[in-house]
Write a protein that holds these residues in place. Structure first.
Motif, PDB file in Angstrom:
ATOM      1  N   TYR A 144       0.835  -1.204   0.000  1.00  0.00           N
ATOM      2  CA  TYR A 144       0.000   0.000   0.000  1.00  0.00           C
ATOM      3  C   TYR A 144       0.869   1.253   0.000  1.00  0.00           C
ATOM      4  CZ  TYR A 144      -2.669   3.872   1.897  1.00  0.00           C
ATOM      5  OH  TYR A 144      -3.207   5.110   2.098  1.00  0.00           O
ATOM      6  N   VAL A 145       1.879   1.263   0.849  1.00  0.00           N
ATOM      7  CA  VAL A 145       2.765   2.437   0.961  1.00  0.00           C
ATOM      8  C   VAL A 145       3.435   2.721  -0.379  1.00  0.00           C
ATOM      9  CG1 VAL A 145       4.859   3.304   2.061  1.00  0.00           C
ATOM     10  CG2 VAL A 145       3.139   2.137   3.429  1.00  0.00           C
ATOM     11  N   LEU A 146       3.936   1.684  -1.036  1.00  0.00           N
ATOM     12  CA  LEU A 146       4.598   1.870  -2.327  1.00  0.00           C
ATOM     13  C   LEU A 146       3.599   2.272  -3.412  1.00  0.00           C
ATOM     14  CD1 LEU A 146       7.120  -1.114  -2.283  1.00  0.00           C
ATOM     15  CD2 LEU A 146       7.593   1.303  -1.865  1.00  0.00           C
ATOM     16  N   GLY A 147       2.374   1.736  -3.337  1.00  0.00           N
ATOM     17  CA  GLY A 147       1.348   2.152  -4.288  1.00  0.00           C
ATOM     18  C   GLY A 147       1.019   3.620  -4.157  1.00  0.00           C
ATOM     19  N   ARG A 148       0.851   4.085  -2.923  1.00  0.00           N
ATOM     20  CA  ARG A 148       0.608   5.517  -2.687  1.00  0.00           C
ATOM     21  C   ARG A 148       1.775   6.354  -3.198  1.00  0.00           C
ATOM     22  NH1 ARG A 148      -1.708   9.084  -1.725  1.00  0.00           N
ATOM     23  NH2 ARG A 148      -1.247   9.845   0.372  1.00  0.00           N
ATOM     24  N   SER A 149       2.986   5.862  -2.970  1.00  0.00           N
ATOM     25  CA  SER A 149       4.168   6.578  -3.439  1.00  0.00           C
ATOM     26  C   SER A 149       4.152   6.719  -4.956  1.00  0.00           C
ATOM     27  CB  SER A 149       5.425   5.832  -2.987  1.00  0.00           C
ATOM     28  OG  SER A 149       6.592   6.402  -3.560  1.00  0.00           O
ATOM     29  N   LEU A 150       3.810   5.643  -5.659  1.00  0.00           N
ATOM     30  CA  LEU A 150       3.759   5.703  -7.126  1.00  0.00           C
ATOM     31  C   LEU A 150       2.726   6.717  -7.618  1.00  0.00           C
ATOM     32  CD1 LEU A 150       4.114   1.950  -8.134  1.00  0.00           C
ATOM     33  CD2 LEU A 150       5.611   3.815  -8.847  1.00  0.00           C
ATOM     34  N   LEU A 151       1.578   6.762  -6.963  1.00  0.00           N
ATOM     35  CA  LEU A 151       0.548   7.723  -7.377  1.00  0.00           C
ATOM     36  C   LEU A 151       1.013   9.157  -7.135  1.00  0.00           C
ATOM     37  CD1 LEU A 151      -2.787   5.998  -6.259  1.00  0.00           C
ATOM     38  CD2 LEU A 151      -1.605   5.899  -8.463  1.00  0.00           C
ATOM     39  N   ARG A 152       1.759   9.374  -6.045  1.00  0.00           N
ATOM     40  CA  ARG A 152       2.306  10.719  -5.795  1.00  0.00           C
ATOM     41  C   ARG A 152       3.333  11.085  -6.855  1.00  0.00           C
ATOM     42  NH1 ARG A 152       2.068   9.650  -0.258  1.00  0.00           N
ATOM     43  NH2 ARG A 152       4.158   8.755  -0.337  1.00  0.00           N
ATOM     44  N   ILE A 153       4.180  10.116  -7.223  1.00  0.00           N
ATOM     45  CA  ILE A 153       5.184  10.379  -8.256  1.00  0.00           C
ATOM     46  C   ILE A 153       4.497  10.759  -9.566  1.00  0.00           C
ATOM     47  CG2 ILE A 153       6.932   9.256  -9.714  1.00  0.00           C
ATOM     48  CD1 ILE A 153       7.732   7.630  -7.200  1.00  0.00           C
ATOM     49  N   VAL A 154       3.431  10.040  -9.901  1.00  0.00           N
ATOM     50  CA  VAL A 154       2.678  10.355 -11.119  1.00  0.00           C
ATOM     51  C   VAL A 154       2.088  11.760 -11.022  1.00  0.00           C
ATOM     52  CG1 VAL A 154       0.609   9.762 -12.432  1.00  0.00           C
ATOM     53  CG2 VAL A 154       2.172   7.979 -11.717  1.00  0.00           C
ATOM     54  N   GLY A 273      13.098  17.149  -7.108  1.00  0.00           N
ATOM     55  CA  GLY A 273      13.603  16.636  -5.840  1.00  0.00           C
ATOM     56  C   GLY A 273      12.631  15.678  -5.183  1.00  0.00           C
ATOM     57  N   HIS A 274      11.335  16.006  -5.268  1.00  0.00           N
ATOM     58  CA  HIS A 274      10.296  15.165  -4.671  1.00  0.00           C
ATOM     59  C   HIS A 274      10.266  13.785  -5.336  1.00  0.00           C
ATOM     60  CE1 HIS A 274       5.900  14.973  -3.073  1.00  0.00           C
ATOM     61  NE2 HIS A 274       6.392  13.767  -3.211  1.00  0.00           N
ATOM     62  N   VAL A 275      10.237  13.760  -6.659  1.00  0.00           N
ATOM     63  CA  VAL A 275      10.177  12.494  -7.388  1.00  0.00           C
ATOM     64  C   VAL A 275      11.422  11.656  -7.103  1.00  0.00           C
ATOM     65  CG1 VAL A 275      10.204  11.457  -9.685  1.00  0.00           C
ATOM     66  CG2 VAL A 275       8.649  13.353  -9.189  1.00  0.00           C
ATOM     67  N   GLY A 276      12.598  12.301  -7.107  1.00  0.00           N
ATOM     68  CA  GLY A 276      13.836  11.573  -6.829  1.00  0.00           C
ATOM     69  C   GLY A 276      13.837  10.956  -5.445  1.00  0.00           C
ATOM     70  N   ALA A 277      13.357  11.716  -4.445  1.00  0.00           N
ATOM     71  CA  ALA A 277      13.313  11.200  -3.082  1.00  0.00           C
ATOM     72  C   ALA A 277      12.342  10.035  -2.950  1.00  0.00           C
ATOM     73  CB  ALA A 277      12.917  12.326  -2.115  1.00  0.00           C
ATOM     74  N   GLU A 278      11.163  10.170  -3.556  1.00  0.00           N
ATOM     75  CA  GLU A 278      10.168   9.092  -3.504  1.00  0.00           C
ATOM     76  C   GLU A 278      10.739   7.808  -4.106  1.00  0.00           C
ATOM     77  OE1 GLU A 278       6.791   8.679  -2.729  1.00  0.00           O
ATOM     78  OE2 GLU A 278       6.129  10.688  -2.208  1.00  0.00           O
ATOM     79  N   LEU A 279      11.365   7.932  -5.274  1.00  0.00           N
ATOM     80  CA  LEU A 279      11.900   6.749  -5.941  1.00  0.00           C
ATOM     81  C   LEU A 279      13.003   6.099  -5.111  1.00  0.00           C
ATOM     82  CD1 LEU A 279      12.032   7.962  -9.651  1.00  0.00           C
ATOM     83  CD2 LEU A 279      10.573   6.167  -8.716  1.00  0.00           C
ATOM     84  N   PHE A 280      13.870   6.902  -4.530  1.00  0.00           N
ATOM     85  CA  PHE A 280      14.967   6.337  -3.732  1.00  0.00           C
ATOM     86  C   PHE A 280      14.453   5.661  -2.470  1.00  0.00           C
ATOM     87  CE2 PHE A 280      17.941   6.775  -0.183  1.00  0.00           C
ATOM     88  CZ  PHE A 280      18.998   5.996  -0.671  1.00  0.00           C
ATOM     89  N   VAL A 281      13.611   6.365  -1.729  1.00  0.00           N
ATOM     90  CA  VAL A 281      13.117   5.804  -0.470  1.00  0.00           C
ATOM     91  C   VAL A 281      12.261   4.567  -0.719  1.00  0.00           C
ATOM     92  CG1 VAL A 281      11.656   6.267   1.539  1.00  0.00           C
ATOM     93  CG2 VAL A 281      13.238   8.014   0.725  1.00  0.00           C
ATOM     94  N   GLY A 282      11.438   4.614  -1.757  1.00  0.00           N
ATOM     95  CA  GLY A 282      10.563   3.488  -2.037  1.00  0.00           C
ATOM     96  C   GLY A 282      11.290   2.261  -2.540  1.00  0.00           C
ATOM     97  N   SER A 283      12.395   2.458  -3.270  1.00  0.00           N
ATOM     98  CA  SER A 283      13.077   1.311  -3.880  1.00  0.00           C
ATOM     99  C   SER A 283      14.310   0.868  -3.104  1.00  0.00           C
ATOM    100  CB  SER A 283      13.480   1.643  -5.320  1.00  0.00           C
ATOM    101  OG  SER A 283      14.327   2.780  -5.354  1.00  0.00           O
ATOM    102  N   ALA A 284      14.978   1.788  -2.391  1.00  0.00           N
ATOM    103  CA  ALA A 284      16.260   1.443  -1.769  1.00  0.00           C
ATOM    104  C   ALA A 284      16.168   1.190  -0.266  1.00  0.00           C
ATOM    105  CB  ALA A 284      17.276   2.556  -2.041  1.00  0.00           C
ATOM    106  N   LEU A 285      15.141   1.705   0.391  1.00  0.00           N
ATOM    107  CA  LEU A 285      15.059   1.584   1.846  1.00  0.00           C
ATOM    108  C   LEU A 285      14.018   0.545   2.251  1.00  0.00           C
ATOM    109  CD1 LEU A 285      15.243   5.318   3.009  1.00  0.00           C
ATOM    110  CD2 LEU A 285      17.108   3.717   2.534  1.00  0.00           C
ATOM    111  N   ARG A 286      14.315  -0.161   3.317  1.00  0.00           N
ATOM    112  CA  ARG A 286      13.365  -1.133   3.864  1.00  0.00           C
ATOM    113  C   ARG A 286      12.294  -0.403   4.678  1.00  0.00           C
ATOM    114  NH1 ARG A 286      14.915  -6.375   3.596  1.00  0.00           N
ATOM    115  NH2 ARG A 286      17.046  -6.801   2.881  1.00  0.00           N
TER     116      ARG A 286
END
Length: 424
Positions: A144-154, A273-286
């Motif tokens: 769910y968290v990653l799904g919300r993140s993707l919608l924010r990135i979009v 900056g927002h998109v870059g942070a979302e992608l990094f946190v969502g893909s690289a951090l547990r």
């Protein structure tokens, strides 16, 4: 609920796209966002062409924010009272009908603005319902968290792409011709949601209460819970201050003597900056690491704006804005805290209230920044937003820490449980 295959799922964002229903929601979100952004630009041009009034043209943009609080407060009960798929499809169809009426040449300017208000009032109900429906589609954990993140990135990316596409369309089409695109995108979104997602029962029964009473009682329950209220404030209040440099981008460009191209760069920097942070946190951090960075990042996320106190040139201003955009990294972990804190039967109303509050407070932040810039230099206003916003964020962070599970007293926990019971 659909969670993908039972075997070990692919990691990160790939796991979200592995869920068939989410792909339909994602495509619908992208289409409707692009359509809305194009229509906002085209409608602004149309109103200006019809009236020659800069005030009415600007008001067209403002009307995209102001009705959020009305729709999010008075109609929030729709999100829990009726099946989510039905609510989403009906919202899309009503919006398509409103935009279709805008295309009629006989529609007066007052009618155009009224229809713009109606679409904006529907938006928080649609967004809140979709956010709550994601917990049905993806569960209420990391997917769910990653799904919300993707919608924010979009959402961030669509703003950049949509304004560019809108400008290109207006170069070859009339404003009404460009607005036609929005009718098509709303209809396509409705079709994707109708045929690409499962029909699930309503989250809460209709009972005997009226929709208005149910919406208002839901808002009282949500805001009356100390933990949920603190989390909402941590989502809302930093957003109120971070919009200052965007709201004042045009006068700042004039203040530093930069060219028109600088305005576009300043408006894009924070989104990048927002998109870059979302992608990094969502893909690289547990998930545990995302949770750990919520409060530290929220506390310091607005500090890059303080560099405006020296009236920086374009390169330093762009770097500060991009860095401020990365402050959104805390939201991914906060999403998980929020969905954990809200009872399932209140999620639709809570998500609708969250959306309405976010848009309203951002609009208020823009207005306050503009008002302050009437009396103080623009660079001082932006720097002041960074300083005051950091103080406010620290106070809210302290409250979120005090309301963390295991930190509240037995009496506070009991009160919260009683409030949740009354909502069933």
């Amino acid at each position: 609920m659909s969670h993908g295959p039972a075997t070990a799922p692919p990691a990160g964002y790939r796991a979200v796209f592995a869920v068939t229903e989410f792909r339909a929601v994602f495509a619908a979100h992208l289409l409707s966002l692009l359509g809305v952004v194009v229509s906002e630009l085209a409608l602004t041009v149309l109103v200006y062409d019809l009236t020659g009034s800069p005030l009415l043209s600007a008001l067209t943009f403002a009307l995209g924010l102001l009705p959020y609080v009305i729709g999010g407060t008075l109609f929030a009960g729709v999100a829990d009272r009726y099946p989510a798929r039905r609510v989403l499809v009906v919202c899309d169809l009503v919006c398509a009908a409103c935009v279709a009426v805008m295309l009629v040449p006989a529609t007066p300017v007052a009618g155009l603005l009224a229809l713009r208000c109606l679409v904006a009032a529907i938006a928080p109900v649609f967004t809140g319902t979709r956010m709550a429906a994601l917990t049905d589609i993806l569960g209420d954990g990391d997917l769910y968290v990653l799904g919300r993140s993707l919608l924010r990135i979009v959402s961030q990316s669509a703003m950049l792409i949509g304004f560019g596409a809108g400008g290109a369309l207006l170069a070859v089409l009339s404003p009404r011709g460009a607005i036609t695109v929005t009718v098509v995108t709303f209809l396509c979104s409705a079709a994707l949601l109708r045929f690409g997602t499962r029909d699930r029962p309503a989250r809460a029964g209709s009972g005997s209460a009226t929709l208005l009473k149910e919406s208002l009682s839901g808002a009282r329950l949500i805001l009356g819970d100390r933990r949920i209220r603190a989390l909402l404030l941590l989502l809302w209040l930093p957003a109120m201050f971070v919009v200052a440099p965007e709201a004042l981008a045009a006068p700042y460009v004039a203040e530093i003597g930069a060219g028109p191209a600088a305005l576009g760069l300043l408006l894009c920097a924070m989104a990048v900056g927002h998109v870059g942070a979302e992608l990094f946190v969502g893909s690289a951090l547990r998930p545990r690491t995302r949770s750990r960075i919520v409060l530290p990042v929220a506390a310091v996320g607005l500090l890059p704006l303080v560099v405006y106190v020296i009236r920086p040139g374009l390169p330093l201003a762009l770097a500060a804005l991009a860095l401020a955009g990365t402050g959104a990294a805390y939201v991914i972990g906060l999403d998980q805290w929020f969905v954990d804190a809200v009872p399932p039967e209140l999620r639709g109303r809570a998500m609708t209230l969250l959306t309405a509050g976010m848009m309203t407070i951002q609009g208020a932040g823009m207005a306050l920044a503009g008002l302050a810039a009437e009396f103080f230099p623009v660079h001082h206003v932006v720097a002041g937003s960074g300083i005051i916003g950091t103080v406010v964020a620290l106070l809210v962070v302290a409250e979120v820490r005090r309301t963390a599970p295991g930190q509240m007293s037995d009496t506070e926990r009991r009160d919260g449980a009683d409030r949740h019971m009354t909502s069933r």
